[in-house]
Design a protein around this motif. Structure first.
Motif, PDB file in Angstrom:
ATOM      1  N   LEU A  88      31.320  53.885 -15.791  1.00  0.00           N
ATOM      2  CA  LEU A  88      31.940  54.293 -17.207  1.00  0.00           C
ATOM      3  C   LEU A  88      33.444  54.041 -17.494  1.00  0.00           C
ATOM      4  O   LEU A  88      34.109  54.733 -16.701  1.00  0.00           O
ATOM      5  CB  LEU A  88      31.365  55.603 -17.674  1.00  0.00           C
ATOM      6  N   HIS A  89      33.505  53.241 -18.223  1.00  0.00           N
ATOM      7  CA  HIS A  89      35.100  53.085 -18.529  1.00  0.00           C
ATOM      8  C   HIS A  89      35.415  53.665 -20.098  1.00  0.00           C
ATOM      9  O   HIS A  89      34.885  53.097 -20.950  1.00  0.00           O
ATOM     10  CB  HIS A  89      35.460  51.461 -18.513  1.00  0.00           C
ATOM     11  N   GLU A  90      36.544  54.507 -19.862  1.00  0.00           N
ATOM     12  CA  GLU A  90      36.993  55.128 -20.779  1.00  0.00           C
ATOM     13  C   GLU A  90      38.456  54.654 -21.268  1.00  0.00           C
ATOM     14  O   GLU A  90      39.390  54.897 -20.497  1.00  0.00           O
ATOM     15  CB  GLU A  90      37.134  56.666 -20.731  1.00  0.00           C
ATOM     16  N   HIS A 111      32.118  40.724  -9.240  1.00  0.00           N
ATOM     17  CA  HIS A 111      31.259  40.194 -10.483  1.00  0.00           C
ATOM     18  C   HIS A 111      30.999  41.645 -11.359  1.00  0.00           C
ATOM     19  O   HIS A 111      30.875  42.644 -10.488  1.00  0.00           O
ATOM     20  CB  HIS A 111      30.198  39.564 -10.204  1.00  0.00           C
ATOM     21  N   PHE A 112      30.858  41.405 -12.744  1.00  0.00           N
ATOM     22  CA  PHE A 112      30.316  42.615 -13.312  1.00  0.00           C
ATOM     23  C   PHE A 112      29.766  42.270 -14.795  1.00  0.00           C
ATOM     24  O   PHE A 112      29.947  41.319 -14.940  1.00  0.00           O
ATOM     25  CB  PHE A 112      31.508  43.523 -13.523  1.00  0.00           C
ATOM     26  N   CYS A 113      28.916  43.165 -15.078  1.00  0.00           N
ATOM     27  CA  CYS A 113      28.318  43.041 -16.300  1.00  0.00           C
ATOM     28  C   CYS A 113      28.654  44.321 -17.284  1.00  0.00           C
ATOM     29  O   CYS A 113      29.179  45.454 -16.500  1.00  0.00           O
ATOM     30  CB  CYS A 113      26.863  43.096 -16.449  1.00  0.00           C
ATOM     31  N   THR A 114      28.970  44.179 -18.457  1.00  0.00           N
ATOM     32  CA  THR A 114      29.290  45.178 -19.158  1.00  0.00           C
ATOM     33  C   THR A 114      28.598  45.367 -20.445  1.00  0.00           C
ATOM     34  O   THR A 114      28.337  44.261 -21.083  1.00  0.00           O
ATOM     35  CB  THR A 114      30.965  45.302 -19.354  1.00  0.00           C
ATOM     36  N   THR A 115      28.487  46.421 -21.172  1.00  0.00           N
ATOM     37  CA  THR A 115      28.152  46.876 -22.586  1.00  0.00           C
ATOM     38  C   THR A 115      29.089  47.832 -23.211  1.00  0.00           C
ATOM     39  O   THR A 115      29.522  48.878 -22.532  1.00  0.00           O
ATOM     40  CB  THR A 115      26.705  47.216 -22.708  1.00  0.00           C
ATOM     41  N   ILE A 116      29.333  47.705 -24.531  1.00  0.00           N
ATOM     42  CA  ILE A 116      30.274  48.590 -25.233  1.00  0.00           C
ATOM     43  C   ILE A 116      29.290  49.566 -25.735  1.00  0.00           C
ATOM     44  O   ILE A 116      28.585  49.458 -26.544  1.00  0.00           O
ATOM     45  CB  ILE A 116      30.952  47.805 -26.406  1.00  0.00           C
ATOM     46  N   ASP A 169      40.868  52.771 -30.262  1.00  0.00           N
ATOM     47  CA  ASP A 169      40.635  54.114 -29.715  1.00  0.00           C
ATOM     48  C   ASP A 169      39.306  54.455 -29.514  1.00  0.00           C
ATOM     49  O   ASP A 169      38.281  54.292 -30.293  1.00  0.00           O
ATOM     50  CB  ASP A 169      41.609  55.194 -30.368  1.00  0.00           C
ATOM     51  N   ASN A 170      39.187  55.326 -28.510  1.00  0.00           N
ATOM     52  CA  ASN A 170      38.045  56.089 -28.006  1.00  0.00           C
ATOM     53  C   ASN A 170      36.792  54.966 -27.694  1.00  0.00           C
ATOM     54  O   ASN A 170      35.676  55.302 -27.701  1.00  0.00           O
ATOM     55  CB  ASN A 170      37.256  56.793 -29.271  1.00  0.00           C
ATOM     56  N   THR A 171      37.154  53.840 -27.183  1.00  0.00           N
ATOM     57  CA  THR A 171      36.307  52.802 -26.786  1.00  0.00           C
ATOM     58  C   THR A 171      35.745  53.219 -25.455  1.00  0.00           C
ATOM     59  O   THR A 171      36.379  53.795 -24.339  1.00  0.00           O
ATOM     60  CB  THR A 171      36.887  51.488 -26.627  1.00  0.00           C
ATOM     61  N   LEU A 172      34.219  53.092 -25.272  1.00  0.00           N
ATOM     62  CA  LEU A 172      33.686  53.526 -24.152  1.00  0.00           C
ATOM     63  C   LEU A 172      32.816  52.253 -23.454  1.00  0.00           C
ATOM     64  O   LEU A 172      32.066  51.441 -24.618  1.00  0.00           O
ATOM     65  CB  LEU A 172      32.838  54.805 -24.102  1.00  0.00           C
ATOM     66  N   THR A 173      32.845  51.874 -22.322  1.00  0.00           N
ATOM     67  CA  THR A 173      31.738  50.733 -21.689  1.00  0.00           C
ATOM     68  C   THR A 173      31.001  51.209 -20.539  1.00  0.00           C
ATOM     69  O   THR A 173      31.765  51.972 -19.727  1.00  0.00           O
ATOM     70  CB  THR A 173      32.685  49.637 -21.489  1.00  0.00           C
ATOM     71  N   PHE A 174      29.941  50.655 -20.587  1.00  0.00           N
ATOM     72  CA  PHE A 174      28.926  51.163 -19.212  1.00  0.00           C
ATOM     73  C   PHE A 174      29.016  49.711 -18.538  1.00  0.00           C
ATOM     74  O   PHE A 174      28.825  48.583 -18.868  1.00  0.00           O
ATOM     75  CB  PHE A 174      27.739  51.514 -19.736  1.00  0.00           C
ATOM     76  N   LEU A 175      29.159  49.693 -17.118  1.00  0.00           N
ATOM     77  CA  LEU A 175      29.197  48.549 -16.259  1.00  0.00           C
ATOM     78  C   LEU A 175      28.315  48.806 -14.944  1.00  0.00           C
ATOM     79  O   LEU A 175      28.040  49.605 -14.564  1.00  0.00           O
ATOM     80  CB  LEU A 175      30.526  48.112 -15.982  1.00  0.00           C
TER      81      LEU A 175
END
Length: 212
Positions: A88-90, A111-116, A169-175
């Motif tokens: 989780l990227h904060e 390599h990676f995959c991400t979703t906001i 601000d306050n963006t979160l992503t799951f990878l």
């Protein structure tokens, strides 16, 4: 072993059962990731999981996570036997960003995959030229730019270059990330035309041993 969110357990088990090598066929992982993360409630589920962690497990999550110049990278699942990990990227408020890496043109060792999950960012992809002698970036050309919002998904291969010049601000992503496929990554400042090689400290112990 940490108590795992059922969602993370399900995702991990699906990848473990894959009948193809994940790293060599990461575009297939990308297709799977898009199907599995376009669901409502993902952010709420992850939030409930983190809030429900017992103190000792919360400590483990914190210890294996890290801070970067632009965001905090929280490691949610990382079993050594798996060819992947979940994060989780904060993102920090823009005023707290330090220049030099994520907002430069760069690639990754994996390599990676991400979703906001929340917020959004501006995302740029580049064609970069790597000098065969110095193995540093000598030039980079913008290929495309996109404003990515909550629900957007994407993927990057280790040899591809991108930049996130700004984020809400306050963006979160799951990878989901693969294991490293390269010993280092590269970054490039388009304004100064300066390139740097980034080698993780944990891989340099042998070199330190020879120098000391």
């Amino acid at each position: 072993m940490l108590t795992q969110l059922p969602l993370l357990t399900d995702l991990a088990n699906e990848l473990r059962r894959a009948d193809f090598p994940l790293i060599e066929r990461w575009r297939t992982v990308e297709e799977w990731f898009q199907r599995r993360t376009t669901r409502t409630g993902l952010r709420a589920d992850l939030g409930s999981y983190l809030r429900g962690l017992p103190p000792e497990e919360a400590t483990i999550v914190a210890e294996r996570s890290r801070e970067t110049t632009t965001h905090f990278a929280w490691c949610l699942l990382d079993e050594p036997s798996d060819p992947f990990s979940f994060w989780l990227h904060e993102y920090k408020p823009q005023r707290d960003w330090r220049s030099g890496y994520a907002d430069s043109v760069h690639n990754h060792r994996y390599h990676f995959c991400t979703t906001i999950l929340q917020g959004g960012y501006e995302h740029e992809r580049f064609d970069a030229t790597v000098d065969p002698i110095s193995q540093l970036i000598s030039s980079a050309e913008l290929r495309r730019r996109a404003d990515c919002t909550a629900g957007a998904t994407g993927a990057m291969l280790a040899h591809e270059f991108h930049r996130i010049p700004r984020a809400e601000d306050n963006t979160l992503t799951f990878l989901v990330k693969s294991r490293p496929v390269s010993p280092w990554s590269l970054s490039y400042d388009p304004e100064t035309h300066t390139s740097h090689r980034h080698v993780p400290v944990e891989t340099r112990l042998g070199e330190l041993t020879e120098r000391i």
